[in-house]
Each structure stands twice: as C-alpha cells, then as structure tokens.
Design an enzyme around this catalytic site. Structure first.
Site: not given
Length: 135
Positions: A82-83
């Site tokens: 998850p960025c």
C-alpha cells in the site's frame, strides 16, 4: 502459457493481479496472490488463472510462504505494498490515522523468513523521506 519451471513467485498485496499478469507474461509462474481485499478474488483468479489467498500478511508464516512457493530453484517475493501513505498526492496531508505504512515491516519480515532469491517491490519516491518512521 509456458512458465519457466525453476522459478516460482508469490504476489503480496496482489489486488486484481496487475503485477501477477506482468510476471506471468514474462514466463514466471506465480503460484498465488495474497491480499486482504476479498473483492479482488474473482478478477484476480479470472485474469491470472492462479490462486488468490485472502489473508492479512501479518498472519502469514514462512512455512506458509514456502509451501506456496513449492519446490523450486528460484523464489520471487513480489509486491505492491500500500503506497497511499507515501504517495505524492497525499504526502502533505495529515496521515495520522493511516498506518498502512507499517505493512512494509511485514513485507520485510516475510523476506527475512522465507529467504527468496529475488525481491521486488513497487517504488514510491517519498518512501525515502517518510517522517513517521524509518522504512
């Protein structure tokens, strides 16, 4: 599609399978994709023709990973963690409630435990300047 018989990959945070599809196109056998979001299961399995495992990576053990890899000469642990906490779009916003960045520690834990031959992870430029903790 013919896969290279000595290479096996697992896609962490697989979503609907973009990374898996790319790996498969390159001739890499992706034995499974792991993601917490069960709404991705149908699309992942339909597009990639491989196993979707709905699981929080915090609950995955090295034994599970090595069982999923199977007997193979080369193991690839891949993932698009998850960025959002590192995205330039949200980087200057208050992210005190977004703790998904801690999943990178879990990714690291799985690397240490499973000892893959190759690790690949999506790069987000602000990762290097993250102010909450060293990642």
């Amino acid at each position: 599609m013919a896969f290279h018989k000595e290479i096996s990959a697992i896609d962490l945070f697989c979503g609907i399978g973009g990374l898996t599809y790319g790996l498969q196109t390159a001739g890499i056998n992706v034995t499974a994709g792991i993601d917490l979001d069960n709404s991705c299961k149908y699309t992942f399995e339909k597009n990639c023709n491989t196993t979707f495992i709905r699981e929080d990576i915090q609950n995955i053990s090295d034994k599970q990973l090595n069982d999923i890899f199977g007997k193979t000469k080369y193991k690839i642990l891949a993932g698009c963690a998850p960025c959002q906490p590192f995205s330039s779009y949200t980087y200057n916003q208050d992210k005190n409630t977004d703790n998904r960045w801690k999943l990178l520690y879990e990714f690291g834990r799985l690397i240490e435990l499973s000892k893959p031959t190759i690790v690949t992870m999506e790069n987000v430029p602000t990762l290097l300047n993250f102010k909450k903790a060293p990642v």
